[in-house]
Design a protein around this motif. Structure first.
Motif, PDB file in Angstrom:
ATOM      1  N   HIS A 271       0.807  -1.215   0.000  1.00 43.73           N
ATOM      2  CA  HIS A 271       0.000   0.000   0.000  1.00 43.73           C
ATOM      3  C   HIS A 271       0.846   1.273   0.000  1.00 43.73           C
ATOM      4  CE1 HIS A 271      -3.816   2.191   1.107  1.00 43.73           C
ATOM      5  NE2 HIS A 271      -2.876   3.105   1.233  1.00 43.73           N
TER       6      HIS A 271
ATOM      7  N   HIS B  18      -0.762  -5.507   2.932  1.00 45.42           N
ATOM      8  CA  HIS B  18      -1.922  -6.228   3.455  1.00 45.42           C
ATOM      9  C   HIS B  18      -2.508  -7.123   2.374  1.00 45.42           C
ATOM     10  CE1 HIS B  18      -4.876  -3.587   1.372  1.00 45.42           C
ATOM     11  NE2 HIS B  18      -4.107  -2.567   1.710  1.00 45.42           N
TER      12      HIS B  18
ATOM     13  N   HIS C 209      -4.443   3.505  -6.275  1.00 48.16           N
ATOM     14  CA  HIS C 209      -3.267   2.620  -6.369  1.00 48.16           C
ATOM     15  C   HIS C 209      -2.210   3.183  -7.314  1.00 48.16           C
ATOM     16  CE1 HIS C 209      -4.556  -1.511  -4.693  1.00 48.16           C
ATOM     17  NE2 HIS C 209      -5.405  -0.624  -4.225  1.00 48.16           N
TER      18      HIS C 209
ATOM     19  N   HIS D 256     -10.516   2.845  -4.911  1.00 50.09           N
ATOM     20  CA  HIS D 256     -11.596   2.268  -4.106  1.00 50.09           C
ATOM     21  C   HIS D 256     -11.680   2.907  -2.736  1.00 50.09           C
ATOM     22  CE1 HIS D 256      -8.977  -0.340  -1.477  1.00 50.09           C
ATOM     23  NE2 HIS D 256      -8.176  -0.315  -2.517  1.00 50.09           N
TER      24      HIS D 256
HETATM   25 CU1  C2O Z   1      -4.536  -0.656   0.897  1.00 54.03          CU
HETATM   26 CU2  C2O Z   1      -6.468  -1.485  -2.611  1.00 54.03          CU
HETATM   27  O1  C2O Z   1      -5.513  -1.123  -0.843  1.00 54.03           O
END
Ligand code: C2O
Ligand code: CU
Length: 468
Positions: free
Chosen positions: A93, A133, A402, A449
């Motif tokens: 992340h 994660h 992202h 998201h």
């Molecule tokens: Cu921390 Cu798509 O995520």
């Protein structure tokens, strides 16, 4: 259903035992230079006193998993070995990573089946506080404990280990015995409301740890919110803390927070500069539950001669948005309980209200729930993107992009994120609008998201494409 956080808070609160420094687990390097990370079941006590152990899922046997520490520009090689009963993957992340290493099951890779493994091999371009994660059924896997810190040090001397403290904050839903409540995982009530909120908080997987600090020395606290859905409200006034950076990106200078309490949404990070000036004890309090919950206490030891030495932290080299030549895309967030439902399209067909029990889909971006075959937008590499988001729901959300970091250009009705900081996750309240800007310089398919993981599962999930 709702578990009253306060009832658990009141019934619990055993004597806080003195704990050691946050464990800095170092995972073993295999002979081929890969760090092996095994995702599997484990047991851990989350609640205080003599509560029973919870059945968790974790990396290398404990939650959080091993802290991965590397230097900016270094290569990270991790072999994920899946010993869970369901498929999984790891997302890094906040790292501006090569697309095929982003770890998004179903978009950038196939989920790793039970018994199988996957090799992640990537460069970390930026220093800062990140985390990793699970990214398959995250609402389930992250809630059970599949996460850890990923710390990227700068090239200049940073704070030494004693003065560099990673504090991973998590919100757990425990049952009346103090064990993780797994029966309520996947509750559609949570999916359509504020996500899975817990009733107990831990720091680095421990209940109310006690740390010690020296007076007049400078500490870097790296706070990471790994909650599924709770926006932490942290009272940091007694720490006299200044903000060093948000979401891994260092600010030009340590800055006072323009508001109180500090809001830390799911997946967000904040780096704080803490210089205790007297031998007192301090408590890190979380206040979103209505009354203060002491996450951790800090014993400050007097050391009259010590002087705070502040390492020179280096800014990352992020591409500055070209504001005069941006392409603007609009994101309309709808759905959820008490929200405007309108028409929601899922898998190419219009849902009617009764489909919720079967599909679990109740939120939408621009009228579409979850990933469609075609991207939300497609841009060429190096184009600047403005994303104008309107929250037409009755809930707060934590939106994550992202593969890129963005600047927050404008937000309505709030002084959170003043000064156009870089971020990878932004909070947006009901009826608020937020404009972000970024240079789409990373080729591939990227998710956008809500990081309230139930919201993402229930529709707040889309993707965009950057082409060469
Ligand atoms: Cu921390 Cu798509 O995520
Ligand atoms: Cu949300």
């Amino acid at each position: 259903m709702s578990i009253n956080r306060r009832s658990l808070l009141k019934s619990g609160a055993g004597g806080a035992a003195f704990a050691l420094l946050p464990a800095n687990f170092r995972a073993a390097l295999a002979s081929d230079g890969f760090l092996e990370i095994v995702a599997g079941p484990s047991q851990q006590k989350l609640y205080s006193g003599n509560a029973p152990q919870s059945d968790l899922w974790s990396y290398n046997g404990s939650t959080p998993g091993p802290e991965i520490r590397v230097k900016r520009g270094e290569r990270v090689k991790v072999r994920l070995i899946n010993k869970l009963e369901e498929a999984t993957s790891i997302h890094w992340h906040g790292i501006r990573i090569a697309n095929d290493m982003d770890g998004v099951s179903g978009l950038t890779q196939k989920a790793v089946e039970p018994g199988a493994s996957f090799e992640y091999d990537f460069i970390v371009p930026d220093a800062g506080t990140y985390w990793y994660h699970a990214h398959n059924k995250s609402w389930n896997q992250v809630a059970r404990g599949l996460y850890g810190a990923l710390i990227v040090e700068g090239d200049a001397p940073d704070f030494d280990t004693e003065h560099d403290r990673t504090l991973i904050l998590d919100d757990w839903r425990l049952d009346q015995t103090g064990k993780l409540d797994t029966a309520s995982l996947g509750s559609l009530m949570d999916w359509s409301h504020g996500g899975r909120l817990g009733n107990w908080l831990t720091v680095n997987g421990e209940s109310r740890p006690n740390y010690s600090l020296n007076a007049n020395e400078a500490y870097r606290f790296r706070l990471i919110n790994t909650s599924n859905a709770r926006v932490l409200e942290l009272d940091i006034e007694q720490f006299g803390a200044k903000v060093l950076g948000f979401d891994g990106q260092i600010l030009k200078a340590p800055t006072d927070l323009p508001y109180q309490p500090l809001l830390l949404g799911p997946a967000q990070r904040v780096d704080l500069l803490v210089i205790p000036n007297a031998a007192v004890s301090m408590s890190l309090d979380e206040i979103s539950g209505g009354e203060a919950f002491s996450l951790a206490s800090f014993e400050v030891i007097g050391k009259p001669d010590s002087k705070p030495g502040l390492p020179a932290l280096i800014l990352n080299n992020l591409p500055e948005p070209d504001r005069d030549n941006a392409r603007t895309f609009k994101l309309d967030m709808t759905g959820g309980a008490m929200g405007r439902m309108g028409d929601i399209v899922y898998n190419g067909k219009k849902l009617d209200g009764l489909d919720f029990r079967d599909t679990g889909q109740v939120w939408a971006f621009n009228g579409i729930a979850n990933l469609a075959d075609t991207p939300f937008f497609s841009v060429r590499r190096h184009e600047t993107v403005f994303l104008d988001t309107v929250n037409n729901t009755a809930f707060l959300h934590a939106m994550h992009l992202h593969g890129h970091h963005f600047r927050i250009l404008e937000r309505s009705g709030s002084d959170v994120d003043e000064g156009q900081p870089w971020r990878d996750t932004f909070l947006i309240g009901p009826a608020q609008t937020t404009q972000i800007a970024f240079v789409a310089d990373n080729v591939g398919k990227w998710l956008l998201h809500c990081h309230m993981l139930e919201h993402a599962a229930a529709g707040m999930n889309t993707w965009f494409e950057v082409t060469d």
